[in-house]
Design a protein around this motif. Structure first.
Motif, short mmCIF file in Angstrom:
data_model
loop_
_atom_site.label_atom_id
_atom_site.label_comp_id
_atom_site.label_asym_id
_atom_site.label_seq_id
_atom_site.Cartn_x
_atom_site.Cartn_y
_atom_site.Cartn_z
N PRO A 35 6.18 -4.01 13.30
CA PRO A 35 6.66 -4.70 11.99
C PRO A 35 5.51 -4.60 11.29
O PRO A 35 5.67 -4.62 9.89
N ASP A 36 4.34 -4.88 11.67
CA ASP A 36 3.02 -4.95 10.63
C ASP A 36 2.96 -3.59 10.07
O ASP A 36 2.48 -3.49 8.70
N LEU A 37 3.10 -2.55 10.77
CA LEU A 37 3.11 -1.11 10.00
C LEU A 37 4.23 -0.97 8.99
O LEU A 37 4.00 -0.49 7.96
N MET A 38 5.21 -1.63 9.32
CA MET A 38 6.44 -1.25 8.22
C MET A 38 5.77 -2.11 7.10
O MET A 38 6.21 -1.60 6.01
N GLU A 39 5.30 -3.52 7.23
CA GLU A 39 5.00 -3.99 6.04
C GLU A 39 3.73 -3.20 5.22
O GLU A 39 4.00 -3.14 3.87
N THR A 40 2.88 -2.60 6.05
CA THR A 40 1.98 -1.66 5.22
C THR A 40 2.55 -0.84 4.43
O THR A 40 1.93 -0.29 3.57
N ARG A 41 3.50 0.05 5.13
CA ARG A 41 4.20 1.16 4.52
C ARG A 41 4.78 0.53 3.26
O ARG A 41 4.79 1.26 2.28
N ILE A 42 5.64 -0.53 3.17
CA ILE A 42 6.48 -0.84 1.97
C ILE A 42 5.12 -1.25 1.02
O ILE A 42 5.53 -1.05 -0.05
N ALA A 43 4.03 -1.75 1.46
CA ALA A 43 3.15 -2.09 0.34
C ALA A 43 2.56 -0.91 -0.18
O ALA A 43 2.46 -0.71 -1.44
N ALA A 44 2.32 0.03 0.54
CA ALA A 44 1.68 1.26 0.04
C ALA A 44 2.88 2.06 -0.95
O ALA A 44 2.44 2.70 -2.00
N PHE A 45 4.17 1.82 -0.49
CA PHE A 45 5.18 2.68 -1.29
C PHE A 45 5.39 1.82 -2.78
O PHE A 45 5.26 2.49 -3.73
N GLU A 46 5.16 0.70 -2.56
CA GLU A 46 5.14 -0.24 -4.00
C GLU A 46 4.04 0.22 -4.95
O GLU A 46 4.18 0.11 -5.94
N LYS A 47 2.87 0.36 -4.13
CA LYS A 47 1.80 0.54 -4.72
C LYS A 47 1.60 1.79 -5.51
O LYS A 47 1.23 2.00 -6.64
N HIS A 48 2.18 2.79 -4.81
CA HIS A 48 2.13 4.33 -5.46
C HIS A 48 3.41 4.71 -6.16
O HIS A 48 3.51 5.57 -6.79
N TYR A 49 4.35 3.98 -6.05
CA TYR A 49 5.42 4.11 -6.72
C TYR A 49 6.12 3.05 -7.28
O TYR A 49 7.08 2.38 -7.46
N PRO A 50 5.32 2.44 -8.60
CA PRO A 50 5.61 1.31 -9.19
C PRO A 50 6.71 1.21 -10.00
O PRO A 50 7.27 0.31 -10.53
N TRP A 51 7.04 2.54 -10.40
CA TRP A 51 8.17 2.41 -11.25
C TRP A 51 9.56 2.04 -10.55
O TRP A 51 10.56 1.95 -11.35
N ILE A 52 9.48 2.18 -9.19
CA ILE A 52 10.74 1.79 -8.61
C ILE A 52 10.76 0.19 -8.74
O ILE A 52 9.72 -0.55 -7.88
N ASP A 53 11.83 -0.50 -8.76
CA ASP A 53 11.92 -1.88 -8.66
C ASP A 53 12.04 -2.35 -7.54
O ASP A 53 12.78 -1.88 -6.78
N PRO A 54 11.17 -3.43 -7.07
CA PRO A 54 11.13 -3.92 -5.54
C PRO A 54 12.62 -4.43 -5.21
O PRO A 54 13.02 -4.14 -4.08
N PRO A 55 13.23 -4.90 -6.21
CA PRO A 55 14.52 -5.39 -5.62
C PRO A 55 15.58 -3.95 -5.37
O PRO A 55 16.61 -4.36 -4.78
N GLY A 56 15.17 -3.02 -5.86
CA GLY A 56 16.00 -1.77 -5.29
C GLY A 56 15.97 -1.46 -4.10
O GLY A 56 16.40 -0.53 -3.70
N SER A 57 14.90 -1.94 -3.36
CA SER A 57 14.78 -1.88 -2.03
C SER A 57 14.94 -2.99 -1.17
O SER A 57 14.10 -3.12 -0.32
N PRO A 58 16.14 -3.70 -1.15
CA PRO A 58 16.28 -5.10 -0.18
C PRO A 58 16.27 -4.73 0.94
O PRO A 58 15.79 -5.38 1.79
#
Length: 74
Positions: A35-58
């Motif tokens: 689960p920690d790896l998943m959190e890291t992946r989500i954080a990286a996704f949000e960092k590198h794809y800032p135009w995607i609204d976080p609520p768009g990936s609930p």
């Protein structure tokens, strides 16, 4: 179903269908055992794809950190 969701699900299903059984099982267990790896992946996704609204990936946010509870719902 949204087109992007269908695309993602189809890609995962095709991977599991075409990969070896070991690869398919390993791919499905990442969230359960890392689960920690998943959190890291989500954080990286949000960092590198800032135009995607976080609520768009609930799903990513709500499933992350549950440690396998998503698998038991199936």
């Amino acid at each position: 179903m949204l087109p992007g969701v269908r695309f993602a699900v189809d890609g995962y299903v095709n991977f599991c269908r075409l990969a070896t059984p070991l690869e398919a099982v390993a791919a499905s267990l990442t969230e359960m055992f890392a689960p920690d790896l998943m959190e890291t992946r989500i954080a990286a996704f949000e960092k590198h794809y800032p135009w995607i609204d976080p609520p768009g990936s609930p799903t990513s946010r709500s499933a992350s950190g549950r440690g396998g509870r998503t698998a038991s719902r199936r």
